[in-house]
Design an enzyme around this catalytic site. Structure first.
Site, PDB file in Angstrom:
ATOM      1  N   LYS A   9     -14.169  -0.959  -9.634  1.00 49.28           N
ATOM      2  CA  LYS A   9     -13.877  -1.570 -10.070  1.00 49.28           C
ATOM      3  C   LYS A   9     -13.624  -3.109  -8.886  1.00 49.28           C
ATOM      4  CE  LYS A   9      -9.692   0.925  -9.779  1.00 49.28           C
ATOM      5  NZ  LYS A   9     -10.793   2.041  -8.890  1.00 49.28           N
ATOM      6  N   ARG A  84      -1.502   1.628 -12.572  1.00 54.56           N
ATOM      7  CA  ARG A  84      -2.113   2.952 -11.868  1.00 54.56           C
ATOM      8  C   ARG A  84      -1.243   3.702 -12.333  1.00 54.56           C
ATOM      9  NH1 ARG A  84      -4.770   0.926  -6.697  1.00 54.56           N
ATOM     10  NH2 ARG A  84      -6.649   2.805  -6.511  1.00 54.56           N
ATOM     11  N   ARG A 123     -19.476   5.355   0.772  1.00 56.50           N
ATOM     12  CA  ARG A 123     -19.624   4.103   1.145  1.00 56.50           C
ATOM     13  C   ARG A 123     -18.752   3.650   2.316  1.00 56.50           C
ATOM     14  NH1 ARG A 123     -14.681   2.252  -3.143  1.00 56.50           N
ATOM     15  NH2 ARG A 123     -13.650   3.114  -2.276  1.00 56.50           N
ATOM     16  N   ARG A 157     -13.886   4.239   5.111  1.00 57.05           N
ATOM     17  CA  ARG A 157     -12.348   3.580   4.417  1.00 57.05           C
ATOM     18  C   ARG A 157     -11.614   5.230   4.821  1.00 57.05           C
ATOM     19  NH1 ARG A 157     -11.294   0.947  -1.124  1.00 57.05           N
ATOM     20  NH2 ARG A 157      -9.595   2.461  -1.780  1.00 57.05           N
ATOM     21  N   ARG A 168      -6.781  11.410  -4.314  1.00 53.29           N
ATOM     22  CA  ARG A 168      -6.852  10.673  -4.915  1.00 53.29           C
ATOM     23  C   ARG A 168      -7.139  10.373  -6.812  1.00 53.29           C
ATOM     24  NH1 ARG A 168     -10.853   7.250  -1.508  1.00 53.29           N
ATOM     25  NH2 ARG A 168     -10.327   5.138  -2.987  1.00 53.29           N
TER      26      ARG A 168
HETATM   27  P1  AMP Z   1      -8.011   0.886  -3.963  1.00 58.28           P
HETATM   28  O1  AMP Z   1      -8.316   0.044  -2.678  1.00 58.28           O
HETATM   29  O2  AMP Z   1      -7.544   0.283  -5.141  1.00 58.28           O
HETATM   30  O3  AMP Z   1      -8.649   2.266  -3.858  1.00 58.28           O
HETATM   31  O4  AMP Z   1      -6.288   1.685  -3.175  1.00 58.28           O
HETATM   32  C1  AMP Z   1      -6.155   1.988  -2.144  1.00 58.28           C
HETATM   33  C2  AMP Z   1      -4.853   3.040  -1.753  1.00 58.28           C
HETATM   34  O5  AMP Z   1      -3.712   2.129  -1.983  1.00 58.28           O
HETATM   35  C3  AMP Z   1      -4.100   3.431  -3.114  1.00 58.28           C
HETATM   36  O6  AMP Z   1      -5.265   4.937  -2.826  1.00 58.28           O
HETATM   37  C4  AMP Z   1      -2.962   3.531  -3.402  1.00 58.28           C
HETATM   38  O7  AMP Z   1      -2.282   4.622  -1.651  1.00 58.28           O
HETATM   39  C5  AMP Z   1      -2.469   2.477  -3.085  1.00 58.28           C
HETATM   40  N1  AMP Z   1      -2.744   1.207  -3.938  1.00 58.28           N
HETATM   41  C6  AMP Z   1      -3.259   0.273  -4.555  1.00 58.28           C
HETATM   42  N2  AMP Z   1      -2.593  -0.154  -5.600  1.00 58.28           N
HETATM   43  C7  AMP Z   1      -1.814   0.943  -5.797  1.00 58.28           C
HETATM   44  C8  AMP Z   1      -1.031   0.496  -6.883  1.00 58.28           C
HETATM   45  N3  AMP Z   1      -1.037  -0.184  -7.844  1.00 58.28           N
HETATM   46  N4  AMP Z   1       0.041   1.819  -7.117  1.00 58.28           N
HETATM   47  C9  AMP Z   1       0.211   2.529  -6.403  1.00 58.28           C
HETATM   48  N5  AMP Z   1      -0.515   2.985  -5.096  1.00 58.28           N
HETATM   49  C10 AMP Z   1      -1.567   1.932  -4.961  1.00 58.28           C
END
Ligand code: AMP
Length: 219
Positions: A9, A84, A123, A157, A168
């Site tokens: 994404k 999400r 990653r 990460r 996740r």
């Molecule tokens: P990402 O970088 O998009 O994989 O997001 C990393 C983490 O940030 C996720 O696993 C959640 O803990 C938090 N997070 C990011 N976006 C959201 C969202 N829209 N709703 C809830 N938690 C989020």
């Protein structure tokens, strides 16, 4: 951009935003920056993120409400990682409707969970610019430092640890997957394969959405 963890994404969203000359709004990146700065929101969010859990809807909705009001988002944006959950999607539609804006298209990147787990294990990210690298699809030039910040070593990460990745995916299946129905019934979902090379996926994405032939959005 909708899709499971590691499906691309951020990588594809970054390219799409650059092609349209609009902003990429990544909620994960905003939270990681807030955590690095040590703000109360960031420190609270970090606990959830590191364990692979979603941050509360109210917090996320407030954050996106503010971020989408910034000047660089006025002419349109690509959202990566938001919404999400169904309550986030409903709130997003309502907040944009108030401003005469709307989500035009939801690009749903699909790939098998096995493939995604493998990708996440490889990653690495640049701690400075947050660019993601992967030895298979998007390797760094020297293998261990950021192409744009050659002195900076790439790192795993925190939430790409095996346990956090499992959590996740569980969160994705339980809370995010229902968004496929939400956007299908409103006619906005475009499923796109997330398997293959980064360039290959981007080409499919442009072809299947007609994005390649459009001029950047101005309202
Ligand atoms: P990402 O970088 O998009 O994989 O997001 C990393 C983490 O940030 C996720 O696993 C959640 O803990 C938090 N997070 C990011 N976006 C959201 C969202 N829209 N709703 C809830 N938690 C989020």
């Amino acid at each position: 951009m909708l899709g499971a963890p590691g499906v691309g994404k951020g990588t594809q969203g970054r390219r799409l935003a650059a092609m349209h000359g609009c902003s990429l709004i990544s909620t994960g990146e905003i939270l990681r920056e807030a955590a690095a700065r040590g703000t109360p929101l960031g420190l609270e969010a970090r606990r959830q993120m590191d364990s692979g859990r979603l941050v509360d809807d109210d917090v996320m909705i407030g954050l996106v409400r503010e971020r989408t009001l910034e000047p660089d988002a006025r002419d349109g944006f690509v959202l990566d990682g938001f919404p999400r959950t169904v309550p986030q999607a409903v709130a997003l539609d309502a907040m944009l409707a108030e401003r005469g804006q709307r989500i035009e298209v939801v690009l749903y990147l699909e790939a098998s969970e096995d493939e995604l787990v493998r990708r996440l294990q490889g990653r690495r990210e640049c701690p400075v610019c947050k660019r993601a690298y992967n030895p298979e699809g998007t390797p760094a030039r020297d293998g261990s430092h950021c192409d744009d910040h050659p002195a900076v070593e790439l790192r795993l990460r925190q939430d790409d640890s095996e346990e956090a990745v499992r959590q996740r995916f569980a969160e994705f299946r339980a809370k995010t997957a229902p968004l496929v129905d939400y956007y299908t019934v409103t006619g906005r979902l475009r499923p796109v394969t997330g398997m293959g090379t980064v360039d290959g996926v981007f080409e499919t994405l442009r072809r299947e959405t007609g994005f390649g032939s459009r001029t950047p959005q101005t309202n």
